[in-house]
Motif scaffolding. Structure first.
Motif, PDB file in Angstrom:
ATOM      1  N   HIS A 158       0.829  -1.206   0.000  1.00  0.00           N
ATOM      2  CA  HIS A 158       0.000   0.000   0.000  1.00  0.00           C
ATOM      3  C   HIS A 158       0.862   1.255   0.000  1.00  0.00           C
ATOM      4  CE1 HIS A 158      -2.558  -3.214   1.571  1.00  0.00           C
ATOM      5  NE2 HIS A 158      -3.443  -2.654   0.790  1.00  0.00           N
ATOM      6  N   TYR A 159       1.943   1.230   0.766  1.00  0.00           N
ATOM      7  CA  TYR A 159       2.855   2.368   0.782  1.00  0.00           C
ATOM      8  C   TYR A 159       3.534   2.520  -0.579  1.00  0.00           C
ATOM      9  CZ  TYR A 159       2.142   2.063   5.796  1.00  0.00           C
ATOM     10  OH  TYR A 159       1.572   2.024   7.042  1.00  0.00           O
ATOM     11  N   GLU A 160       3.937   1.416  -1.163  1.00  0.00           N
ATOM     12  CA  GLU A 160       4.587   1.438  -2.468  1.00  0.00           C
ATOM     13  C   GLU A 160       3.640   1.979  -3.545  1.00  0.00           C
ATOM     14  OE1 GLU A 160       6.641  -1.673  -5.628  1.00  0.00           O
ATOM     15  OE2 GLU A 160       6.021  -2.400  -3.665  1.00  0.00           O
ATOM     16  N   ILE A 161       2.402   1.540  -3.531  1.00  0.00           N
ATOM     17  CA  ILE A 161       1.409   1.999  -4.505  1.00  0.00           C
ATOM     18  C   ILE A 161       1.206   3.505  -4.386  1.00  0.00           C
ATOM     19  CG2 ILE A 161      -1.053   1.904  -5.105  1.00  0.00           C
ATOM     20  CD1 ILE A 161      -0.850  -1.149  -4.303  1.00  0.00           C
ATOM     21  N   ALA A 162       1.008   3.990  -3.160  1.00  0.00           N
ATOM     22  CA  ALA A 162       0.789   5.423  -2.949  1.00  0.00           C
ATOM     23  C   ALA A 162       2.028   6.232  -3.311  1.00  0.00           C
ATOM     24  CB  ALA A 162       0.394   5.679  -1.493  1.00  0.00           C
ATOM     25  N   ALA A 163       3.204   5.738  -2.964  1.00  0.00           N
ATOM     26  CA  ALA A 163       4.444   6.463  -3.251  1.00  0.00           C
ATOM     27  C   ALA A 163       4.708   6.563  -4.750  1.00  0.00           C
ATOM     28  CB  ALA A 163       5.620   5.786  -2.560  1.00  0.00           C
ATOM     29  N   ASN A 164       4.143   5.660  -5.519  1.00  0.00           N
ATOM     30  CA  ASN A 164       4.314   5.684  -6.971  1.00  0.00           C
ATOM     31  C   ASN A 164       3.242   6.510  -7.669  1.00  0.00           C
ATOM     32  OD1 ASN A 164       6.649   4.082  -8.019  1.00  0.00           O
ATOM     33  ND2 ASN A 164       5.825   2.659  -6.503  1.00  0.00           N
ATOM     34  N   GLY A 165       2.458   7.246  -6.909  1.00  0.00           N
ATOM     35  CA  GLY A 165       1.488   8.154  -7.505  1.00  0.00           C
ATOM     36  C   GLY A 165       0.212   7.491  -7.970  1.00  0.00           C
ATOM     37  N   SER A 166      -0.229   6.484  -7.245  1.00  0.00           N
ATOM     38  CA  SER A 166      -1.486   5.806  -7.579  1.00  0.00           C
ATOM     39  C   SER A 166      -2.432   5.873  -6.395  1.00  0.00           C
ATOM     40  CB  SER A 166      -1.222   4.335  -7.913  1.00  0.00           C
ATOM     41  OG  SER A 166      -0.403   4.230  -9.041  1.00  0.00           O
ATOM     42  N   VAL A 167      -3.701   5.780  -6.684  1.00  0.00           N
ATOM     43  CA  VAL A 167      -4.706   5.741  -5.622  1.00  0.00           C
ATOM     44  C   VAL A 167      -4.858   4.293  -5.173  1.00  0.00           C
ATOM     45  CG1 VAL A 167      -7.130   6.133  -5.050  1.00  0.00           C
ATOM     46  CG2 VAL A 167      -5.913   7.758  -6.502  1.00  0.00           C
ATOM     47  N   ASN A 217      -8.429   9.160   0.991  1.00  0.00           N
ATOM     48  CA  ASN A 217      -7.094   8.863   0.475  1.00  0.00           C
ATOM     49  C   ASN A 217      -6.997   7.464  -0.148  1.00  0.00           C
ATOM     50  OD1 ASN A 217      -7.154   7.338   2.805  1.00  0.00           O
ATOM     51  ND2 ASN A 217      -5.645   8.571   3.889  1.00  0.00           N
ATOM     52  N   CYS A 218      -8.131   6.826  -0.322  1.00  0.00           N
ATOM     53  CA  CYS A 218      -8.174   5.514  -0.961  1.00  0.00           C
ATOM     54  C   CYS A 218      -9.607   5.217  -1.401  1.00  0.00           C
ATOM     55  CB  CYS A 218      -7.685   4.421  -0.010  1.00  0.00           C
ATOM     56  SG  CYS A 218      -8.808   4.081   1.368  1.00  0.00           S
ATOM     57  N   ILE A 219      -9.747   4.119  -2.111  1.00  0.00           N
ATOM     58  CA  ILE A 219     -11.065   3.637  -2.510  1.00  0.00           C
ATOM     59  C   ILE A 219     -11.258   2.276  -1.847  1.00  0.00           C
ATOM     60  CG2 ILE A 219     -12.516   2.864  -4.428  1.00  0.00           C
ATOM     61  CD1 ILE A 219     -10.782   4.706  -6.243  1.00  0.00           C
ATOM     62  N   SER A 220     -12.292   2.148  -1.062  1.00  0.00           N
ATOM     63  CA  SER A 220     -12.638   0.858  -0.469  1.00  0.00           C
ATOM     64  C   SER A 220     -13.778   0.263  -1.290  1.00  0.00           C
ATOM     65  CB  SER A 220     -13.069   1.039   0.984  1.00  0.00           C
ATOM     66  OG  SER A 220     -13.429  -0.213   1.544  1.00  0.00           O
ATOM     67  N   TYR A 221     -13.692  -1.028  -1.531  1.00  0.00           N
ATOM     68  CA  TYR A 221     -14.733  -1.695  -2.308  1.00  0.00           C
ATOM     69  C   TYR A 221     -14.974  -3.087  -1.730  1.00  0.00           C
ATOM     70  CZ  TYR A 221     -10.892  -4.251  -4.490  1.00  0.00           C
ATOM     71  OH  TYR A 221      -9.797  -5.044  -4.702  1.00  0.00           O
ATOM     72  N   SER A 222     -16.117  -3.660  -2.053  1.00  0.00           N
ATOM     73  CA  SER A 222     -16.442  -4.979  -1.510  1.00  0.00           C
ATOM     74  C   SER A 222     -16.352  -6.099  -2.537  1.00  0.00           C
ATOM     75  CB  SER A 222     -17.834  -4.951  -0.865  1.00  0.00           C
ATOM     76  OG  SER A 222     -18.795  -4.539  -1.806  1.00  0.00           O
ATOM     77  N   HIS A 223     -16.448  -5.766  -3.817  1.00  0.00           N
ATOM     78  CA  HIS A 223     -16.331  -6.765  -4.882  1.00  0.00           C
ATOM     79  C   HIS A 223     -16.003  -6.043  -6.185  1.00  0.00           C
ATOM     80  CE1 HIS A 223     -20.396  -5.495  -5.997  1.00  0.00           C
ATOM     81  NE2 HIS A 223     -20.705  -5.650  -4.722  1.00  0.00           N
ATOM     82  N   TYR A 224     -15.680  -6.793  -7.195  1.00  0.00           N
ATOM     83  CA  TYR A 224     -15.232  -6.239  -8.472  1.00  0.00           C
ATOM     84  C   TYR A 224     -16.210  -5.205  -9.035  1.00  0.00           C
ATOM     85  CZ  TYR A 224     -14.067  -6.020 -13.430  1.00  0.00           C
ATOM     86  OH  TYR A 224     -13.759  -5.581 -14.696  1.00  0.00           O
ATOM     87  N   ASP A 225     -17.482  -5.548  -9.108  1.00  0.00           N
ATOM     88  CA  ASP A 225     -18.468  -4.624  -9.682  1.00  0.00           C
ATOM     89  C   ASP A 225     -18.559  -3.324  -8.885  1.00  0.00           C
ATOM     90  OD1 ASP A 225     -19.085  -6.347 -11.772  1.00  0.00           O
ATOM     91  OD2 ASP A 225     -20.697  -7.333 -10.664  1.00  0.00           O
ATOM     92  N   ASP A 226     -18.403  -3.425  -7.583  1.00  0.00           N
ATOM     93  CA  ASP A 226     -18.410  -2.238  -6.710  1.00  0.00           C
ATOM     94  C   ASP A 226     -17.235  -1.321  -7.070  1.00  0.00           C
ATOM     95  OD1 ASP A 226     -19.085  -0.531  -4.534  1.00  0.00           O
ATOM     96  OD2 ASP A 226     -17.768  -1.669  -3.187  1.00  0.00           O
ATOM     97  N   LEU A 227     -16.053  -1.899  -7.241  1.00  0.00           N
ATOM     98  CA  LEU A 227     -14.877  -1.108  -7.607  1.00  0.00           C
ATOM     99  C   LEU A 227     -15.058  -0.450  -8.971  1.00  0.00           C
ATOM    100  CD1 LEU A 227     -11.972  -0.132  -7.181  1.00  0.00           C
ATOM    101  CD2 LEU A 227     -11.209  -2.330  -8.126  1.00  0.00           C
ATOM    102  N   ILE A 228     -15.509  -1.214  -9.952  1.00  0.00           N
ATOM    103  CA  ILE A 228     -15.699  -0.675 -11.296  1.00  0.00           C
ATOM    104  C   ILE A 228     -16.712   0.465 -11.280  1.00  0.00           C
ATOM    105  CG2 ILE A 228     -16.520  -1.211 -13.635  1.00  0.00           C
ATOM    106  CD1 ILE A 228     -13.671  -2.253 -12.882  1.00  0.00           C
TER     107      ILE A 228
END
Length: 104
Positions: free
Chosen positions: A7-16, A39-50
């Motif tokens: 999670h730290y690596e993802i954020a440090a590389n300029g991604s949400v 500061n992030c997106i929480s989701y419960s399943h694939y369709d929720d994220l999309i």
């Protein structure tokens, strides 16, 4: 674990960060300080994220990205590491003072 360093690596590389079931993460587990929609997106399943990503405006994405970068800056400092280690003072002293623990 929850792959907490990623999670730290993802954020440090300029991604949400997109975190599945953030609300189910035990309070004591890293990463700490992630807030869905801030500061992030929480989701419960694939369709929720999309759905969340598809409906996001550019302004909201930029806000999440900036807040994600701020989160990683605040949580990857020497002072933050000291705070985490000093929860158990003996481990902190052992790690910092025992030269045998340092590889050459």
């Amino acid at each position: 674990g929850l792959g907490w360093m990623r999670h730290y690596e993802i954020a440090a590389n300029g991604s949400v960060i997109c975190f599945r079931d953030l609300n189910k993460k035990p309070e004591s587990c890293a990463p700490h300080g992630l807030i869905d929609g801030r500061n992030c997106i929480s989701y419960s399943h694939y369709d929720d994220l999309i759905l969340k990503v598809s409906n996001m405006t550019q302004e909201k994405y930029k806000e999440l990205l900036n807040n994600s970068l701020e989160w990683v800056r605040k949580n990857t400092t020497v002072e933050r590491v000291k705070k985490l280690l000093t929860k158990n003072e003996n481990n902190y002293r052992k790690i910092l003072l025992d030269k045998s623990l340092i590889s050459a």
